[in-house]
Scaffold this active site. Structure first.
Site, PDB file in Angstrom:
ATOM      1  CG  LEU A  15      -2.101  -0.892   1.298  1.00 23.58           C
ATOM      2  CD1 LEU A  15      -2.724  -0.855   2.692  1.00 23.58           C
ATOM      3  CD2 LEU A  15      -3.126  -0.495   0.250  1.00 23.58           C
ATOM      4  CG  ASP A  16       0.930   3.973  -3.221  1.00 19.75           C
ATOM      5  OD1 ASP A  16       2.008   3.441  -3.541  1.00 19.75           O
ATOM      6  OD2 ASP A  16      -0.022   4.130  -4.000  1.00 19.75           O
ATOM      7  CB  ALA A  17       3.649   6.339   2.354  1.00 20.62           C
TER       8      ALA A  17
END
Length: 205
Positions: A47-49
């Site tokens: 998951l992206d930050a």
């Protein structure tokens, strides 16, 4: 510490955390080591930050491959808060598969999230930034692939930029309920149950 017989765990990744255990030099984002004090496990899917939600952490390489390779078709459900007020008709291109810069997306399951469910989603910390003069709506999207920032690119392609993105569940495609975030607060993690671990081991064979 948990024994090696049950190496997998679920994390509700909060906003602002990378999906890796080592920090990036010069990055303003935190990493998983600040939340999960367990050695030898890695995220099965990223998951992206700036995204939130369900991460499965495991030491099982075969399981990681099974869950991240799109040819196995594991559905992942996302809840996306978008700018604007899309209708069900606006979501039809997502259901058919929409053209992106790196090629067409696979057909997605897409619908407006029930307002009563959306009302129960806690506010993000920090809160999203949006124009008060423009409404926002929550969508429920399910994908079997996970290209870079794909959900955000898909909603932008139909004119409704994503302001907030939460991965809610992961379907193991075994006829049983998906793994999900029920009962988990942002930043909280738990070992998978014995029944869940059995399901995961069957996938990793």
């Amino acid at each position: 510490m948990k024994s090696k017989a049950q190496p997998s765990l679920l994390l509700h990744k909060p906003y602002g955390v990378l999906s890796q255990f080592t920090p990036e030099v010069g990055s303003r984002w935190d990493c998983l080591a600040s939340l999960v004090p367990i050695k030898g496990v890695y995220a099965a899917g990223r998951l992206d930050a700036d995204s939130e939600g369900l991460l499965l952490l495991t030491s099982d390489g075969a399981l990681q491959h099974q869950l991240t390779n799109p040819r196995f078709g594991h559905w992942r459900q996302y809840r996306a808060q978008v700018e604007g007020a899309p209708t069900e008709a606006d979501l039809e291109p997502l259901r058919r598969g929409i053209q992106l810069k790196d090629g067409p997306s696979r057909p997605a399951r897409a619908q407006l999230l029930d307002p009563s469910v959306a009302a129960g989603i806690a506010e993000r910390n920090p809160p999203i930034r949006h124009r008060l003069s423009v409404p926002t709506r929550w969508l429920e999207l399910e994908l079997t692939e996970g290209r870079n920032r794909q959900v955000r690119r898909m909603t932008a392609a139909i004119g409704f930029p994503t302001l907030r993105l939460i991965r809610w569940s992961l379907d193991l495609m075994d006829g049983q309920p998906p793994l999900n975030l029920d009962g988990m607060e942002p930043g909280q993690w738990r070992w998978v149950s014995a029944a869940e671990e059995k399901r995961l081991k069957q996938l990793g064979r």
